[in-house]
Design an enzyme around this catalytic site. Structure first.
Site, PDB file in Angstrom:
ATOM      1  N   TYR A 169       3.224   6.646 -13.401  1.00  0.00           N
ATOM      2  CA  TYR A 169       2.366   6.687 -12.210  1.00  0.00           C
ATOM      3  C   TYR A 169       2.845   5.654 -11.205  1.00  0.00           C
ATOM      4  O   TYR A 169       3.139   4.512 -11.579  1.00  0.00           O
ATOM      5  CB  TYR A 169       0.907   6.382 -12.595  1.00  0.00           C
ATOM      6  CG  TYR A 169       0.011   6.271 -11.385  1.00  0.00           C
ATOM      7  CD1 TYR A 169      -0.671   7.382 -10.900  1.00  0.00           C
ATOM      8  CD2 TYR A 169      -0.109   5.066 -10.687  1.00  0.00           C
ATOM      9  CE1 TYR A 169      -1.457   7.302  -9.766  1.00  0.00           C
ATOM     10  CE2 TYR A 169      -0.892   4.974  -9.547  1.00  0.00           C
ATOM     11  CZ  TYR A 169      -1.564   6.097  -9.089  1.00  0.00           C
ATOM     12  OH  TYR A 169      -2.332   6.017  -7.961  1.00  0.00           O
ATOM     13  N   GLU A 191       0.674   8.622  -3.242  1.00  0.00           N
ATOM     14  CA  GLU A 191       0.705   8.599  -4.705  1.00  0.00           C
ATOM     15  C   GLU A 191       1.740   9.584  -5.263  1.00  0.00           C
ATOM     16  O   GLU A 191       1.879  10.690  -4.763  1.00  0.00           O
ATOM     17  CB  GLU A 191      -0.696   8.989  -5.201  1.00  0.00           C
ATOM     18  CG  GLU A 191      -0.905   8.891  -6.678  1.00  0.00           C
ATOM     19  CD  GLU A 191      -2.318   9.307  -7.052  1.00  0.00           C
ATOM     20  OE1 GLU A 191      -3.178   8.420  -7.230  1.00  0.00           O
ATOM     21  OE2 GLU A 191      -2.577  10.528  -7.156  1.00  0.00           O
TER      22      GLU A 191
END
Ligand code: GDP
Ligand code: MN
Length: 380
Positions: free
Chosen positions: A101, A189
């Site tokens: 992530y 993101e």
């Protein structure tokens, strides 16, 4: 304003972030053509503005163009979390060794952006934060200094990335930060950023949320708005220049000024009620804007009572009262209305409401108005 994955990936690619080759399509035939051009296995991905598409069955691998077409037929007829799938992204399938992530958001408390990385990619970061918070590494970024190389190295080491990938990770992190700043984003993101079986980094998913207040500086980004993805209420509110957020309660609120709207919601909760929405009609609201706002509130079937809390400064209470009456004449709602109108032309405003023939409960203080609204919503 949220951007689709395919839009976010185009932006990320401009900042040097590696993404899969791919194209967006609206029909199964187009999907087949794109899959033929790519050659080899592809992934077909629903383009809807919600997360968790994979779990919902909106992301599937296809070995052949024929299979891609069949999968696309299915995905294009799905709804994911209530949103119909109108487009899919067709991309060269990646072979995944590990999912990471990497994301940036604004940390309001720290008043600066925070970059977060985790070795637990692929799942929602909120889930990781709940179950293993220690697996999320964070660095705050001084906006005057920018993201420093030692910070990205610290993140890379913190998530156990092999040293051979530290340089590329640093470049991706820098690209992500620059895209975040230059687009006036509130979130950027990559989840997951993957290590492929060839041992390279690749952004498999992409998400950008733009700050609406910065959109005027980016006509190119504003033009990416997908009006199909807006609810009718959101669209009507945006076009009328209203700030409107739907909530779960049953008291519709119409207030002028964001601060007063917040205070109104708090005080409703203080007295045991639940607001159905946040709605700021802005300063100097004219009758027509008031009418649009009231129509939005009444369009929500959960609303059992409406509370007007207007502090007349630039906004004149008589204008607001006229707006209220014009909508009541049109929709004739069958629910109780509580109004607190104070300030400029307060007496005229009250006079208009009282002589209208509608049963409108008036109040002078905010506490009184909130208590009355909570009581009538409860009895409704
Ligand atoms: P999300 O579910 O909306 O977050 O969509 P993602 O794009 O993140 O995809 C969800 C999951 O599908 C990823 O975490 C991967 O495990 C898987 N996935 C997506 N693209 C590919 C691909 O090209 N190859 C493989 N093997 N898996 C993929
Ligand atoms: Mn994802």
């Amino acid at each position: 304003m949220k951007l689709h994955e395919y839009q976010s990936k185009r932006i990320f690619a401009q900042y040097g972030i590696p993404v899969q080759e791919g194209e967006v399509a609206a029909t199964p035939q187009e999907v087949r053509t794109i899959a033929e051009q790519i050659g080899g296995p592809v992934v077909v991905k629903a383009q809807v503005l919600v997360g968790g598409r994979g779990k919902a069955g909106g992301i599937k691998l296809a070995q052949t163009p024929q299979q891609a077409e069949e999968i696309a037929t299915r995905i294009l007829s799905m709804q994911i979390k209530g949103l119909p799938v109108r487009k899919v992204l067709v991309a060269r399938a990646a072979d995944i060794q590990q999912e990471i992530y990497l994301g940036i958001v604004v940390d309001r408390a720290a008043a600066r952006p925070v970059m977060m990385a985790s070795s637990e990619g692929g799942v929602e970061i909120e889930e990781v934060a709940r179950t293993h918070p220690e697996a999320i590494k964070k660095v705050h970024i001084d906006p005057f200094v920018g993201l420093r190389a030692y910070q990205t190295l610290w993140l890379a080491k913190g998530i156990g990335l092999p040293p051979s990938l530290h340089r590329d990770f640093g470049r991706i992190a820098q690209g992500l930060y620059r895209s975040f700043v230059e687009c006036d984003a509130s979130l950027a993101e990559i989840n997951p950023l993957v290590i492929t079986s060839e041992g390279t980094l690749l952004a498999l998913d992409a998400k950008i949320v733009l700050d609406d207040n910065g959109l005027f500086r980016h006509p190119d980004l504003a033009a990416m708005r997908d009006i199909d993805e807006e609810t009718p209420s959101e669209r009507a509110a945006r076009e009328a220049g209203l700030s409107f957020v739907q909530l779960d309660g049953d008291i519709g609120c119409m207030v002028n000024g964001a601060g007063l709207a917040m205070a109104t919601m708090d005080i409703i909760q203080h007295f045991g009620g639940m607001p159905a929405n946040f709605l700021d009609i802005g300063g100097g609201a004219r009758a027509e804007r008031v009418a649009t706002a009231l129509r939005l509130i009444l369009a929500d079937p959960r609303v059992k009572a409406v509370l007007f809390n207007i502090f007349g400064g630039i906004t004149r209470c008589d204008e607001v009262a006229r707006g209220i009456i014009s909508v009541l004449d049109e929709v004739r709602p069958n629910l109780p209305i509580v109004a607190r109108l104070v300030g400029t032309n307060e007496a005229e405003g009250r006079q208009i409401l009282e002589s209208s023939g509608y049963r409108i409960i008036t109040a002078t203080t905010l506490a009184e108005a909130a208590q009355k609204a909570v009581a009538v919503a409860r009895n409704a």
